[in-house]
Motif scaffolding. Structure first.
Motif, short mmCIF file in Angstrom:
data_model
loop_
_atom_site.label_atom_id
_atom_site.label_comp_id
_atom_site.label_asym_id
_atom_site.label_seq_id
_atom_site.Cartn_x
_atom_site.Cartn_y
_atom_site.Cartn_z
N ALA A 18 0.82 -1.21 0.00
CA ALA A 18 0.00 0.00 0.00
C ALA A 18 0.86 1.26 0.00
O ALA A 18 0.52 2.26 -0.66
N ARG A 21 2.10 2.76 -3.43
CA ARG A 21 1.17 3.26 -4.45
C ARG A 21 1.48 4.72 -4.77
O ARG A 21 2.02 5.46 -3.95
N SER A 34 -2.76 2.31 -7.71
CA SER A 34 -2.02 1.05 -7.71
C SER A 34 -1.20 0.89 -8.98
O SER A 34 -0.19 0.18 -8.99
N ASP A 56 -7.82 4.38 -5.56
CA ASP A 56 -8.50 4.46 -4.27
C ASP A 56 -8.77 5.94 -4.03
O ASP A 56 -7.91 6.67 -3.55
N ILE A 202 -9.07 -4.50 1.42
CA ILE A 202 -9.70 -3.22 1.78
C ILE A 202 -9.38 -2.88 3.22
O ILE A 202 -8.97 -1.76 3.54
N GLN A 203 -9.58 -3.85 4.12
CA GLN A 203 -9.20 -3.67 5.52
C GLN A 203 -9.06 -5.03 6.18
O GLN A 203 -9.71 -5.99 5.77
N ARG A 215 -3.92 -3.60 5.43
CA ARG A 215 -4.85 -2.65 4.81
C ARG A 215 -4.28 -2.01 3.54
O ARG A 215 -3.21 -1.44 3.54
N ARG A 216 -5.01 -2.19 2.45
CA ARG A 216 -4.73 -1.63 1.12
C ARG A 216 -3.54 -2.26 0.41
O ARG A 216 -3.18 -1.83 -0.68
#
Length: 245
Positions: A18, A21, A34, A56, A202-203, A215-216
């Motif tokens: 994450a 990104r 991403s 996102d 997502i989480q 997360r992510r």
């Protein structure tokens, strides 16, 4: 039941942390990319198979994307919280709420706009682009609501070229959402050879193919026909299956 996989050693994967990104913040829009998009370019992150874009996006109240064109792209929007107001040249004019999944086949050409429908709350949504299977089709739009209960400890198909319960896509691509409770496992089997999956957390906290996702985080997997997910904590995630060639 836990699935076994005799071909596990042939799994190929690419990890997408994450924190690696792309990130842009225009005030009204705070977006993490991403894959290369707009003002952000990374030579090793231009696509994963037919998956071209996964943004996102967080949009401030009453702000959004003015009318602009697209062509030959399958564009999926999945609100994580909040609501989007959508209008396009097919005559569609409506609201995309949390729990909805929207797809727009740009085909031979379409114009659309998307704005945060709220005047006081932010909206967060995933904007995903898939390269089409057939070029220059007649532009089309679809939107459906999918209830959270339908994805608890199971995969809920929300985008598919063959499943009438999902929104249709002009590609051999499948989007599945899942909410996996701690200690549970789920196995995902691809629909055809030469298909890979892109798993986006997502989480929560999740493990798949020896990779831990937080997360992510995301991971691209290909080379075998089945992948097993295990949750360390309650986890919400999206699996995008796409052609790799």
């Amino acid at each position: 039941m836990e699935a076994t996989n005799p071909n596990k050693s042939t799994v190929q994967k690419k990890f997408y942390p994450a924190n690696e990104r792309g990130h842009v913040n225009f005030g009204w829009l705070d977006s993490h990319h991403s894959f290369s998009f707009g003002h952000w370019y990374h030579p090793e992150k231009t696509n994963f198979g037919a998956l071209r874009v996964l943004n996102d996006d967080i949009v401030e109240p009453s702000m959004g994307f003015g009318t602009h064109p697209h062509q030959n792209m399958e564009i999926v929007s999945i609100p994580l919280f909040g609501e989007l107001a959508h209008k396009d040249s097919t005559g569609t004019n409506g609201i995309i709420k949390t729990g909805d999944v929207q797809i727009m086949s740009a085909g031979s050409g379409i114009q659309h706009s998307e704005f945060n429908h709220s005047s006081d709350k932010k909206v967060n949504f995933l904007q995903i682009w898939i390269l089409p299977k057939v070029a220059n089709i007649q532009p089309r739009y679809d939107q459906k609501t999918f209830h959270e209960a339908g994805r608890l400890n199971r995969f809920q198909t929300v985008v598919s070229p063959i499943d009438e319960e999902a929104v249709w896509i002009n590609q051999d691509a499948y989007f599945s959402l899942a909410t996996l409770e701690p200690g549970n496992t789920l196995s995902y089997k691809v629909h055809a050879p030469n298909q890979g999956i892109y798993a986006f957390l997502i989480q929560g906290k999740l493990e798949v193919a020896g990779t831990t996702l937080e997360r992510r985080d995301a991971v691209g997997l290909w080379g075998i026909d089945e992948y097993q997910f295990e949750a360390a904590v309650k986890s919400d995630f999206l699996v995008i299956e796409i052609p790799m060639k």
